[in-house]
Design a protein around this motif. Structure first.
Motif, PDB file in Angstrom:
ATOM      1  N   TYR A 128      53.437  29.030  37.766  1.00 15.32           N
ATOM      2  CA  TYR A 128      52.463  28.776  36.712  1.00 15.32           C
ATOM      3  C   TYR A 128      51.062  28.624  37.289  1.00 15.32           C
ATOM      4  O   TYR A 128      50.083  29.166  36.790  1.00 15.32           O
ATOM      5  N   ARG A 129      50.995  27.891  38.380  1.00 16.45           N
ATOM      6  CA  ARG A 129      49.707  27.539  38.969  1.00 16.45           C
ATOM      7  C   ARG A 129      48.960  28.760  39.506  1.00 16.45           C
ATOM      8  O   ARG A 129      47.751  28.908  39.303  1.00 16.45           O
ATOM      9  N   THR A 130      49.660  29.648  40.166  1.00 15.71           N
ATOM     10  CA  THR A 130      48.989  30.815  40.729  1.00 15.71           C
ATOM     11  C   THR A 130      48.561  31.779  39.622  1.00 15.71           C
ATOM     12  O   THR A 130      47.495  32.393  39.704  1.00 15.71           O
ATOM     13  N   THR A 131      49.401  31.903  38.583  1.00 16.09           N
ATOM     14  CA  THR A 131      49.013  32.753  37.454  1.00 16.09           C
ATOM     15  C   THR A 131      47.756  32.227  36.788  1.00 16.09           C
ATOM     16  O   THR A 131      46.816  32.967  36.498  1.00 16.09           O
ATOM     17  N   LEU A 132      47.755  30.919  36.563  1.00 20.60           N
ATOM     18  CA  LEU A 132      46.596  30.300  35.921  1.00 20.60           C
ATOM     19  C   LEU A 132      45.333  30.477  36.774  1.00 20.60           C
ATOM     20  O   LEU A 132      44.244  30.760  36.257  1.00 20.60           O
ATOM     21  N   ALA A 133      45.490  30.340  38.087  1.00 25.33           N
ATOM     22  CA  ALA A 133      44.338  30.478  38.985  1.00 25.33           C
ATOM     23  C   ALA A 133      43.766  31.890  38.919  1.00 25.33           C
ATOM     24  O   ALA A 133      42.546  32.079  38.936  1.00 25.33           O
ATOM     25  N   SER A 134      44.647  32.867  38.802  1.00 27.03           N
ATOM     26  CA  SER A 134      44.123  34.242  38.775  1.00 27.03           C
ATOM     27  C   SER A 134      43.385  34.501  37.468  1.00 27.03           C
ATOM     28  O   SER A 134      42.385  35.234  37.436  1.00 27.03           O
ATOM     29  N   ILE A 135      43.837  33.899  36.375  1.00 28.96           N
ATOM     30  CA  ILE A 135      43.108  34.038  35.109  1.00 28.96           C
ATOM     31  C   ILE A 135      41.740  33.350  35.211  1.00 28.96           C
ATOM     32  O   ILE A 135      40.729  33.878  34.742  1.00 28.96           O
ATOM     33  N   CYS A 136      41.717  32.201  35.855  1.00 29.77           N
ATOM     34  CA  CYS A 136      40.442  31.493  36.027  1.00 29.77           C
ATOM     35  C   CYS A 136      39.468  32.321  36.871  1.00 29.77           C
ATOM     36  O   CYS A 136      38.250  32.307  36.643  1.00 29.77           O
ATOM     37  N   ARG A 137      40.010  33.029  37.841  1.00 27.17           N
ATOM     38  CA  ARG A 137      39.163  33.858  38.702  1.00 27.17           C
ATOM     39  C   ARG A 137      38.496  34.969  37.869  1.00 27.17           C
ATOM     40  O   ARG A 137      37.289  35.211  37.986  1.00 27.17           O
ATOM     41  N   THR A 138      39.289  35.609  37.033  1.00 26.03           N
ATOM     42  CA  THR A 138      38.734  36.640  36.154  1.00 26.03           C
ATOM     43  C   THR A 138      37.690  36.047  35.214  1.00 26.03           C
ATOM     44  O   THR A 138      36.606  36.614  35.024  1.00 26.03           O
ATOM     45  N   ALA A 139      38.016  34.910  34.625  1.00 19.91           N
ATOM     46  CA  ALA A 139      37.086  34.271  33.688  1.00 19.91           C
ATOM     47  C   ALA A 139      35.766  33.946  34.377  1.00 19.91           C
ATOM     48  O   ALA A 139      34.686  34.102  33.802  1.00 19.91           O
ATOM     49  N   LYS A 140      35.847  33.524  35.626  1.00 21.61           N
ATOM     50  CA  LYS A 140      34.634  33.192  36.374  1.00 21.61           C
ATOM     51  C   LYS A 140      33.724  34.403  36.491  1.00 21.61           C
ATOM     52  O   LYS A 140      32.519  34.317  36.239  1.00 21.61           O
ATOM     53  N   GLN A 141      34.314  35.543  36.850  1.00 18.26           N
ATOM     54  CA  GLN A 141      33.526  36.771  36.940  1.00 18.26           C
ATOM     55  C   GLN A 141      32.897  37.127  35.610  1.00 18.26           C
ATOM     56  O   GLN A 141      31.715  37.420  35.516  1.00 18.26           O
ATOM     57  N   GLU A 142      33.714  37.074  34.557  1.00 27.24           N
ATOM     58  CA  GLU A 142      33.227  37.467  33.243  1.00 27.24           C
ATOM     59  C   GLU A 142      32.121  36.553  32.734  1.00 27.24           C
ATOM     60  O   GLU A 142      31.157  36.999  32.115  1.00 27.24           O
ATOM     61  N   GLY A 143      32.293  35.236  32.976  1.00 30.44           N
ATOM     62  CA  GLY A 143      31.353  34.287  32.393  1.00 30.44           C
ATOM     63  C   GLY A 143      30.258  33.857  33.350  1.00 30.44           C
ATOM     64  O   GLY A 143      29.366  33.112  32.972  1.00 30.44           O
ATOM     65  N   GLY A 144      30.345  34.277  34.614  1.00 30.77           N
ATOM     66  CA  GLY A 144      29.370  33.850  35.602  1.00 30.77           C
ATOM     67  C   GLY A 144      29.408  32.355  35.851  1.00 30.77           C
ATOM     68  O   GLY A 144      28.399  31.711  36.114  1.00 30.77           O
ATOM     69  N   TYR A 145      30.602  31.785  35.770  1.00 26.11           N
ATOM     70  CA  TYR A 145      30.720  30.339  35.969  1.00 26.11           C
ATOM     71  C   TYR A 145      30.588  29.984  37.441  1.00 26.11           C
ATOM     72  O   TYR A 145      30.765  30.816  38.319  1.00 26.11           O
ATOM     73  N   ARG A 146      30.352  28.689  37.677  1.00 29.95           N
ATOM     74  CA  ARG A 146      30.163  28.240  39.063  1.00 29.95           C
ATOM     75  C   ARG A 146      31.415  27.615  39.668  1.00 29.95           C
ATOM     76  O   ARG A 146      31.480  27.373  40.864  1.00 29.95           O
ATOM     77  N   PHE A 147      32.372  27.281  38.821  1.00 30.63           N
ATOM     78  CA  PHE A 147      33.515  26.494  39.317  1.00 30.63           C
ATOM     79  C   PHE A 147      34.368  27.224  40.346  1.00 30.63           C
ATOM     80  O   PHE A 147      34.354  28.449  40.439  1.00 30.63           O
ATOM     81  N   ASP A 148      35.144  26.445  41.083  1.00 28.87           N
ATOM     82  CA  ASP A 148      36.156  27.016  41.973  1.00 28.87           C
ATOM     83  C   ASP A 148      37.421  27.297  41.164  1.00 28.87           C
ATOM     84  O   ASP A 148      37.972  26.391  40.544  1.00 28.87           O
ATOM     85  N   PRO A 149      37.875  28.547  41.147  1.00 25.93           N
ATOM     86  CA  PRO A 149      38.975  28.914  40.252  1.00 25.93           C
ATOM     87  C   PRO A 149      40.280  28.148  40.523  1.00 25.93           C
ATOM     88  O   PRO A 149      40.922  27.681  39.592  1.00 25.93           O
ATOM     89  N   GLN A 150      40.655  28.042  41.773  1.00 24.79           N
ATOM     90  CA  GLN A 150      41.913  27.350  42.073  1.00 24.79           C
ATOM     91  C   GLN A 150      41.831  25.883  41.657  1.00 24.79           C
ATOM     92  O   GLN A 150      42.762  25.331  41.071  1.00 24.79           O
ATOM     93  N   SER A 151      40.722  25.283  41.956  1.00 25.74           N
ATOM     94  CA  SER A 151      40.534  23.876  41.620  1.00 25.74           C
ATOM     95  C   SER A 151      40.558  23.672  40.104  1.00 25.74           C
ATOM     96  O   SER A 151      41.177  22.725  39.594  1.00 25.74           O
ATOM     97  N   THR A 152      39.904  24.576  39.382  1.00 26.38           N
ATOM     98  CA  THR A 152      39.885  24.483  37.926  1.00 26.38           C
ATOM     99  C   THR A 152      41.276  24.701  37.343  1.00 26.38           C
ATOM    100  O   THR A 152      41.700  23.991  36.428  1.00 26.38           O
ATOM    101  N   ALA A 153      41.987  25.670  37.891  1.00 27.95           N
ATOM    102  CA  ALA A 153      43.360  25.909  37.435  1.00 27.95           C
ATOM    103  C   ALA A 153      44.225  24.665  37.681  1.00 27.95           C
ATOM    104  O   ALA A 153      45.005  24.257  36.821  1.00 27.95           O
ATOM    105  N   ASP A 154      44.073  24.062  38.840  1.00 29.02           N
ATOM    106  CA  ASP A 154      44.803  22.836  39.146  1.00 29.02           C
ATOM    107  C   ASP A 154      44.497  21.750  38.134  1.00 29.02           C
ATOM    108  O   ASP A 154      45.388  21.032  37.671  1.00 29.02           O
ATOM    109  N   ALA A 155      43.218  21.639  37.800  1.00 29.87           N
ATOM    110  CA  ALA A 155      42.811  20.599  36.854  1.00 29.87           C
ATOM    111  C   ALA A 155      43.434  20.843  35.486  1.00 29.87           C
ATOM    112  O   ALA A 155      43.964  19.922  34.860  1.00 29.87           O
ATOM    113  N   ILE A 156      43.422  22.077  35.042  1.00 27.77           N
ATOM    114  CA  ILE A 156      43.998  22.400  33.733  1.00 27.77           C
ATOM    115  C   ILE A 156      45.499  22.132  33.729  1.00 27.77           C
ATOM    116  O   ILE A 156      46.052  21.526  32.812  1.00 27.77           O
ATOM    117  N   TYR A 157      46.143  22.559  34.795  1.00 33.08           N
ATOM    118  CA  TYR A 157      47.586  22.380  34.882  1.00 33.08           C
ATOM    119  C   TYR A 157      47.946  20.896  34.932  1.00 33.08           C
ATOM    120  O   TYR A 157      48.860  20.427  34.241  1.00 33.08           O
TER     121      TYR A 157
END
Lengths: 223, 223
Positions: free
Chosen positions: B139-168
DNA sequence: CGCTATTGAATGAACGTTCAACAAATTTGT
DNA sequence: ACAAATTTGTTGAACGTTCATTCAATAGCG
């Protein structure tokens, strides 16, 4: 044991012996889990004889209730102390809350494991349930009020109670991770996850690199 | 029981009887907790005799392992199915992941309670631990990869893995809340907390009122 | 000596597991 | 086609173990 130390041990006041037994209980819960924790384990862990727990706590049930009470008191006292010592600005207050949760004194493998072992049984035990609810309510409402202030200061759009719930849930989730995967997931890891997400949720309160910023209110009122 | 229904029951294949016993185990775990769940409870719950579990599962330990395996398979199969059925844009994928976690089929009081009852004991049981780790990782790795894509699309500053961890972690924390305070904290409440925080974390992907937006590829650069 | 804390053996209840007996279903032999 | 034999599923009583609790005996303390 020699007679001198035996005598010294016997002179220890009642409260100290109780705490000693509670600590042995936490050890056993962490090491063996709830189901496998026996009074013999606890007594052995404390270096005392079999009947001792029933003398000091009357029953196993009561010992476990006192243990969860001990953990919950320590937890609540800790964040409340850290909160009152923190600077009055919103970021400091927020950071005090979340770092208290991951404080070295509170957030040890054995205490986390014991807390979850007891908490999981809380569903069926009214006395545990009550304690869990108290811990929850105090922390959650305090966090929500800080989020409300932050919203005013930063002009955020989020709902403060919902955001506070999310932050609190995240912290409990990180505790769970630390309990399960403590070898790879430690306090420091959890803390960096928390700080990352806080700077995402409250962008006006943190610099681009995540450094906390104190917001001064020219046109906002506090609390 | 009449002879006709008795005969019908006896004809049920082995797998069905096993599932029936696993369901009775989940019921007992939810109702009585891990420590108080006995084989007699399970057998009574399934309406069968005392020795039946040892015939189908050899031991209590094995029954519990199969139960946690059952829950974990159902959980993982559910979110993977929902993810593959979702539209390919990032918001839909993200929403599929988090709504799967709170899906009506998975997120029932009895299943949540049973899951935590078993999970808490996982610390001391290698076989449970392994299953918990698997669920986590996928679950965690899938979520992280979605966060990575979202970061590119939205130009966000967050760290994708860390954000995925937080959501999970937040989701697991909400499960814990539902287990403990299920009367006041339900699936719908948890879901609204999740959606709120997602629109805070991914502001470009949600409208001001929280409505999900599909982002198209023009927005890809910036910052 | 009275008082309190502690010990460890005894008690009884609860539980997981085993197993002999039985019943239904299935296969084999004729 | 049908009975006998065999396999498969189920039952509930018996067994042995573990554990919380009790309690009589004991030891340190003032």
């Amino acid at each position: 044991m020699t007679q001198a130390t035996e005598a010294a041990r016997r002179r220890e006041p009642k409260a100290l012996r109780r705490e000693q037994l509670i600590n042995a209980t936490i050890d056993s819960l962490a090491k063996r889990g709830y189901a496998a924790t026996t009074l013999a384990d606890v007594a052995d862990g404390a270096g005392l004889s079999r009947g001792i727990v029933n003398f000091h706590f009357a029953s196993k049930d009561n010992l476990l209730t006192e243990t969860i009470k001990f953990l919950q008191d320590e937890y609540t006292a800790n964040w409340q102390a850290m909160l009152s010592r923190a600077a009055p600005d919103t970021v400091s207050q927020l950071l005090a809350m979340v770092t208290a949760d991951l404080d070295k004194k509170i957030c040890t493998p054995r205490k986390i494991a014991a807390w979850f072992a007891l908490l999981t049984e809380a569903k069926t035990r009214p006395s545990y349930h009550q304690l869990a609810w108290e811990r929850d309510e105090k922390y959650r409402t305090t966090l929500a009020s800080i989020c409300r202030t932050a919203k005013q200061e930063g002009g955020y759009r989020f709902d403060p109670q919902s955001t506070a719930d999310a932050i609190y849930a995240m912290q409990e989730g990180l505790w769970l991770r630390m309990m399960l995967f403590g070898r790879s997931y430690r306090r420091e890891t959890a803390l960096s996850v928390v700080l990352d997400i806080l700077s995402t949720i409250f962008p006006k309160h943190f610099a681009a690199d995540g450094t906390p910023l104190k917001i001064h209110e020219e046109d906002h009122q506090r609390r």
